[in-house]
Write a protein that holds these residues in place. Structure first.
Motif, PDB file in Angstrom:
ATOM      1  N   GLU A  42       0.828  -1.212   0.000  1.00 11.20           N
ATOM      2  CA  GLU A  42       0.000   0.000   0.000  1.00 11.20           C
ATOM      3  C   GLU A  42       0.860   1.258   0.000  1.00 11.20           C
ATOM      4  N   ARG A  43       2.168   1.068   0.178  1.00 11.70           N
ATOM      5  CA  ARG A  43       3.072   2.236   0.208  1.00 11.70           C
ATOM      6  C   ARG A  43       3.311   2.804  -1.183  1.00 11.70           C
ATOM      7  N   TYR A  44       2.837   2.110  -2.203  1.00 13.74           N
ATOM      8  CA  TYR A  44       3.105   2.597  -3.556  1.00 13.74           C
ATOM      9  C   TYR A  44       1.845   2.635  -4.408  1.00 13.74           C
ATOM     10  N   ASP A  65       9.534   7.887   0.358  1.00  9.52           N
ATOM     11  CA  ASP A  65      10.282   6.808  -0.308  1.00  9.52           C
ATOM     12  C   ASP A  65       9.521   6.199  -1.469  1.00  9.52           C
ATOM     13  N   SER A  66       8.246   6.638  -1.697  1.00 11.06           N
ATOM     14  CA  SER A  66       7.442   5.892  -2.671  1.00 11.06           C
ATOM     15  C   SER A  66       7.973   5.989  -4.100  1.00 11.06           C
ATOM     16  N   ILE A  67       8.526   7.141  -4.504  1.00  6.94           N
ATOM     17  CA  ILE A  67       9.000   7.222  -5.902  1.00  6.94           C
ATOM     18  C   ILE A  67      10.144   6.241  -6.178  1.00  6.94           C
ATOM     19  N   TRP A  68      10.759   5.746  -5.110  1.00  4.93           N
ATOM     20  CA  TRP A  68      11.877   4.810  -5.282  1.00  4.93           C
ATOM     21  C   TRP A  68      11.415   3.360  -5.360  1.00  4.93           C
ATOM     22  N   LEU A  69      10.106   3.129  -5.190  1.00  8.50           N
ATOM     23  CA  LEU A  69       9.603   1.751  -5.197  1.00  8.50           C
ATOM     24  C   LEU A  69       9.209   1.269  -6.589  1.00  8.50           C
ATOM     25  N   ALA A  87       6.209   5.697 -16.002  1.00 10.46           N
ATOM     26  CA  ALA A  87       7.522   5.272 -15.486  1.00 10.46           C
ATOM     27  C   ALA A  87       8.562   6.367 -15.719  1.00 10.46           C
ATOM     28  N   ASP A  88       8.432   7.052 -16.847  1.00 12.59           N
ATOM     29  CA  ASP A  88       9.381   8.132 -17.138  1.00 12.59           C
ATOM     30  C   ASP A  88       9.126   9.352 -16.246  1.00 12.59           C
ATOM     31  N   VAL A  89       7.864   9.574 -15.908  1.00  9.89           N
ATOM     32  CA  VAL A  89       7.537  10.647 -14.959  1.00  9.89           C
ATOM     33  C   VAL A  89       8.198  10.350 -13.605  1.00  9.89           C
ATOM     34  N   ARG A  94      12.458  11.301  -9.613  1.00 11.30           N
ATOM     35  CA  ARG A  94      13.680  10.839  -8.934  1.00 11.30           C
ATOM     36  C   ARG A  94      14.839  11.784  -9.227  1.00 11.30           C
ATOM     37  N   ASN A  95      14.922  12.228 -10.467  1.00  4.63           N
ATOM     38  CA  ASN A  95      16.023  13.126 -10.822  1.00  4.63           C
ATOM     39  C   ASN A  95      15.937  14.449 -10.073  1.00  4.63           C
ATOM     40  N   ILE A  96      14.719  14.945  -9.899  1.00  5.77           N
ATOM     41  CA  ILE A  96      14.559  16.185  -9.124  1.00  5.77           C
ATOM     42  C   ILE A  96      14.945  15.921  -7.665  1.00  5.77           C
ATOM     43  N   ALA A  97      14.479  14.768  -7.141  1.00  3.43           N
ATOM     44  CA  ALA A  97      14.789  14.419  -5.739  1.00  3.43           C
ATOM     45  C   ALA A  97      16.305  14.309  -5.543  1.00  3.43           C
ATOM     46  N   ILE A  98      16.976  13.649  -6.476  1.00  2.00           N
ATOM     47  CA  ILE A  98      18.435  13.482  -6.375  1.00  2.00           C
ATOM     48  C   ILE A  98      19.122  14.834  -6.398  1.00  2.00           C
TER      49      ILE A  98
END
Ligand code: SF4
Ligand code: SF4
Length: 168
Positions: A42-44, A65-69, A87-89, A94-98
């Motif tokens: 349910e976390r994702y 952490d959900s975008i990493w799942l 998936a590309d979104v 992730r790129n913005i988070a990094i």
């Protein structure tokens, strides 16, 4: 960010490679119903991530952490009636988070291994012995010079530096 409006975050995502299609989403939920990860935890939920992003919930999306799942299987992307490249979104997010230093510890460990040894995970004595037991040859050293060049050319080493700075 303080004073930021929901549309600012949506614009930031659409300006990123991979994030261009996020505003096409009309929240039908097809992605979530076909996502193998969402079926497991349910976390994702990809629909929810997109909703939060379009509502401008920047911190919730980027610091959680959900975008990493996402397993990058592209099931959702093939089925989205709006042709949102989900998936590309997620990659764009992730790129913005990094860029902002929000990288889960497991990824920094992988990255550190890549930068120091050219491998995501170190080869232990145990693994070497297992390989020998199965009749496999010893692993050759990695071409560290080439790996370092690639990491420098892609800016990966600077991302890691930023992360280390952010945690201080
Ligand atoms: S399938 Fe496409 S339109 Fe439907 S919720 Fe997911 S991203 Fe949005
Ligand atoms: S690409 Fe990610 S969000 Fe899409 S179905 Fe696969 S795991 Fe789920």
């Amino acid at each position: 960010m303080a004073g930021e409006k929901p549309l600012d975050f949506a614009r930031e995502i659409t300006n990123r490679l991979g994030g261009e299609t996020i505003t096409r989403c009309y929240q039908c939920g097809t992605c979530a119903s076909t996502c193998p990860v969402a079926r497991t935890t349910e976390r994702y939920n990809p629909r929810q991530i997109i909703r939060l992003a379009l509502l401008g919930q920047r911190d919730e999306v980027l610091k959680g952490d959900s975008i990493w799942l996402c397993a990058s299987c592209y099931n959702c992307q093939e089925r989205c009636p709006q042709k949102v490249e989900i998936a590309d979104v997620i990659y764009a997010l992730r790129n913005i988070a990094i860029r902002e230093g929000n990288i889960p510890a497991i990824y920094t460990e992988f990255a550190a291994g890549l930068m120091s040894e050219g491998r995501l995970a170190p080869i232990s004595k145990f693994l070497e012995k297992k390989r020998a037991d199965y009749g496999l040859p010893p692993l050759k050293p990695t071409g560290m010079e080439a790996v370092k060049k690639i990491l420098a050319a892609t800016g990966f080493d600077k991302v890691m530096f930023k992360k280390e700075g952010a945690s201080q």
